[in-house]
Structure formats: structure tokens, C-alpha cells
Enzyme design. Structure first.
Site, short mmCIF file in Angstrom:
data_model
loop_
_atom_site.label_atom_id
_atom_site.label_comp_id
_atom_site.label_asym_id
_atom_site.label_seq_id
_atom_site.Cartn_x
_atom_site.Cartn_y
_atom_site.Cartn_z
N GLU A 91 16.92 1.44 8.78
CA GLU A 91 17.34 1.75 7.42
C GLU A 91 17.70 3.22 7.28
O GLU A 91 17.13 4.07 7.95
CB GLU A 91 16.18 1.47 6.45
CG GLU A 91 15.87 0.01 6.35
CD GLU A 91 14.64 -0.27 5.49
OE1 GLU A 91 14.28 0.59 4.66
OE2 GLU A 91 14.07 -1.35 5.64
N CYS A 104 18.88 10.31 4.29
CA CYS A 104 17.55 10.12 4.87
C CYS A 104 17.72 9.22 6.10
O CYS A 104 18.19 8.08 5.99
CB CYS A 104 16.64 9.48 3.83
SG CYS A 104 15.01 9.06 4.49
N CYS A 111 7.60 2.26 14.30
CA CYS A 111 6.86 3.52 14.40
C CYS A 111 5.50 3.21 14.99
O CYS A 111 4.91 2.17 14.70
CB CYS A 111 6.71 4.16 13.02
SG CYS A 111 5.91 5.77 13.05
N CYS A 115 0.38 4.40 9.82
CA CYS A 115 -0.22 4.88 8.57
C CYS A 115 -0.41 3.67 7.65
O CYS A 115 0.47 2.81 7.56
CB CYS A 115 0.67 5.92 7.90
SG CYS A 115 0.97 7.37 8.93
N CYS A 118 2.33 2.76 4.89
CA CYS A 118 3.74 2.85 5.25
C CYS A 118 4.24 1.54 5.86
O CYS A 118 3.60 0.97 6.74
CB CYS A 118 3.94 4.01 6.23
SG CYS A 118 5.64 4.18 6.81
N CYS A 332 10.16 3.45 2.96
CA CYS A 332 10.64 3.15 4.31
C CYS A 332 10.28 1.76 4.80
O CYS A 332 9.17 1.30 4.65
CB CYS A 332 10.08 4.15 5.33
SG CYS A 332 9.09 5.45 4.64
#
Ligand code: SAH
Length: 343
Positions: A91, A104, A111, A115, A118, A332
Site C-alpha cells: 500500500e 507515504c 513487517c 507491534c 499495527c 497501514c
């Protein structure tokens, strides 16, 4: 596999074309076409047909495919889901501000940081993006919207410092005045705080803005919501940032996403102020975007205003991040997850 020209700096393209005995200005011509978003060598019309054929045989040009877009009805934010050459998806978001258009970008597919608040970390890390895949997120958004992009934030999916080599190259390429000519002072790299990589980044002395996802002012809470911090304490992280500021002369921004009942008490803010007192820094408070699959809620506005007052009383200037595109899953990773879930 063919070498991808969007991965290369102008100097690297010059080295490549030396091997064909072409004049040096040819590299500038090629670089200009690439960063105008041209994807077909045959469209590089100031090159001879035979030179274009050489390029076509030897090289490729990353070309992200638009899968889906979401246009905010509240503001002019647009979120894009792009497909990469190997079929993976990332994205990117385009935000309009008075001072210019800000892109962005994602730096990784997925990832590894996990976290708890997220959406990008929920699938784990798939792979690093190439430099060309990051550059083309800018080129694609710019051409889809017919807009010049003046600002870049590395706040999409991924941890940019885990992809440091490609990210540093990205900076060089987008800063090139024959290409996108984006000032590095308009580039922000956001990291969850990998200390060795922060110190490595400092050695490049790039005039970019460094933003640290702090999100807590004591180690217990930070370790609970950000597993990466189990390896480092907040004190160690902040002293690495002090070192970064000392080497680069740049102010560091601390990002603090407020999660109701988790990290948003007045005591949390007093601790934060104590940690940062007297430093060359800035605090950005972020009302958290709710993510599917977690129960986290955002701090309400009146409490948020109270928290900024607490910080100010304790000598810390903060700003509250304006929420753009809140109606379009701008947090995100959420557009991608929704698209995958529908399939
Ligand atoms: N990995 C990097 C950059 C990507 S995340 C980092 O950790 O900084 C970009 C920013 O968005 C980070 O500050 C991150 O903590 C924040 N973020 C992630 N999920 C969020 C959510 N649901 N609401 C608000 N901010 C979020």
C-alpha cells in the site's frame, strides 16, 4: 534476470552505459525518462532506435500495477494498493497538504516487528522492497493523480531500517535534480527504533527527518506493545537518538500513538517529558487508528488536549497528527488485508 534501471542512481546508469561506449549525456537522458514514469524503452524518443533496442534487451523498468484505490470523501487523501512484479502487494498513500503533496511509501512486504496496534505486522515479514519498487510507488501515484510529489514519508508497511541499503539508495535517487528533485529535508524516515541501524544511518549524514515510534514512556508498556523493544530499553534508544542528532545536526521527532487506557495517562506524559527534557526533539501525538482484530481504542480529543498541556507544562512542545483519510482504512496494511480477505 534483467537489471532494473529504477534501482540505479544516475552515476550507476552512467557506469552501465560506459560499457556500450555511448556518450555520457545518454545516461542523463535515460534517467530523465525513467523518472518521468516512462515504462517502455521505445518511448525514449531522443535515443536512437538501436540504442533503445540494446536497453530493451538488457534491462527492465519496475512497473507497479494498480490493484485498487480508495479515495477519501473527507479530504483529498488517496490510498493505493499496488502489485509488485512477483505478485506481492503493498500500500501507498498520497496526502495533500498546503505545503505540497506527500507520498507515504511502504519499504517492505509485511513487517517483522509485530507491534500490537499495527496491521502491517500481522502477516510477518515477506521481503524487502527493491529501491525501484519504492521509487515507482512515487512515480505511479504522481502519474495516476497528475501531481508533483514534494514530500516523502517512509511510514507505510515495513521497517525502513531493516532495508537500509535500498532506502539510502532511494534517497539518492529521488533527490537527483535530473529526476524527481525531492529535497531530503522533505523526507521523513520513521523507525520502531533499531539502535545499530540508527547509528549506521547517522554516518550517511542525510538531511532527512528521523522519526522514532516511541509510543510509551516506560519499558514495561513499550515491551508489551512493541516486541522489538525487548532488545533495547527506552533510555538506550533515546541516547542513540541523541548521538544521531549530534552527528547529523538534525532534530529527532518522537511519535507517540495514544491508545486509550494503555499508554495515555497523565503520568505517562510526565515520564515522557522527563525523558526528553532539554533535547533537540519534537513530540508528535497520534490518535491511534483502530485495527481489525485488536481492541485498542483511540484517546478522545479532550483527553488528548489535556495531554498536550501536560507536556507543555513540563517543557515539551508537541503537535497532534492531523488524521487524513480516516474513512479509507489509512492505517497501514488494512486495505491489503481487506483485499486478501475478500479473495
Ligand atoms: N516501521 C516503521 C514505519 C512504519 S509505521 C515504524 O515503526 O516507525 C509508521 C507509523 O505508524 C509508526 O509510528 C507506527 O507506530 C504507526 N502506526 C502503526 N499502526 C498504527 C495505528 N493503528 N494507528 C496509528 N499509528 C500507527
Amino acid at each position: 534476470m534483467k537489471k532494473d534501471l529504477l534501482d540505479l542512481t544516475l552515476d550507476e546508469i552512467a557506469l552501465e552505459i560506459q560499457t556500450y561506449g555511448w556518450p555520457k549525456f545518454r545516461s542523463t537522458q535515460i534517467f530523465r525518462w525513467l523518472h518521468m514514469g516512462i515504462k517502455d524503452f521505445m518511448d525514449m524518443t531522443n535515443l536512437s532506435k538501436s540504442d533503445r533496442e540494446v536497453l530493451e534487451n538488457k534491462y527492465s523498468i519496475t512497473d507497479l500495477k494498480l490493484i485498487r484505490r480508495q479515495d477519501s470523501r473527507k479530504d483529498e487523501t488517496v490510498k493505493f494498493l499496488f502489485q509488485l512484479p512477483d505478485g506481492e502487494m503493498v500500500e501507498s498513500v498520497l496526502m495533500k497538504y498546503k505545503h505540497g503533496n506527500s507520498a507515504c511509501l511502504s519499504t517492505q512486504v509485511g513487517c517483522a516487528m509485530a507491534c500490537s496496534f499495527c496491521a502491517s505486522g500481522q502477516e510477518g515479514l515477506v521481503r524487502n522492497l527493491t529501491t525501484g519498487e519504492m521509487v515507482d510507488q512515487i512515480l505511479a501515484m504522481s502519474s495516476l493523480q497528475s501531481e508533483r510529489i514534494s514530500h516523502v514519508v517512509l511510514m507505510g508497511s515495513g521497517e525502513p531500517l531493516q532495508n537500509l541499503g535500498n532506502v539510502v539508495k532511494l534517497m539518492k535517487i529521488i533527490n537527483e535534480n535530473e529526476g524527481l528533485n525531492i529535497s531530503l529535508r522533505h523526507v521523513t524516515l520513521s523507525t520502531c527504533g533499531l539502535i545499530p541501524e540508527i547509528l549506521k544511518l547517522a554516518t550517511y549524514k542525510l538531511p532527512i527527518n528521523l522519526a522514532i515510534s516511541l509510543h510509551a514512556s516506560n519499558d514495561d508498556i513499550r515491551r508489551r506493545i512493541m516486541p522489538v523493544s525487548r532488545g533495547y530499553s527506552i533510555k538506550e534508544l533515546i541516547s542513540a537518538c541523541d548521538e544521531y542528532s549530534r552527528i547529523t545536526g538534525r532534530r529527532v521527532t518522537y511519535e507517540y500513538a495514544l491508545i486509550k487506557g494503555v499508554n495515555d495517562s497523565i503520568i505517562d506524559m510526565q515520564h515522557l517529558a522527563k525523558l526528553l527534557k532539554g533535547k533537540l526533539c519534537h513530540v508528535n501525538l497520534i490518535p491511534i487508528n483502530p485495527v481489525e482484530g485488536s481492541n485498542y481504542q483511540s484517546t478522545n480529543i479532550s483527553h488528548l488536549n489535556e495531554l498536550t498541556r501536560v507536556l507543555l507544562k513540563n517543557g515539551i512542545v508537541s503537535t497532534v497528527r492531523r488524521e487524513l483519510g480516516s474513512d479509507i482504512d489509512a492505517a497501514c496494511g488494512q486495505l491489503k488485508r481487506r483485499t486478501l480477505n475478500e479473495k
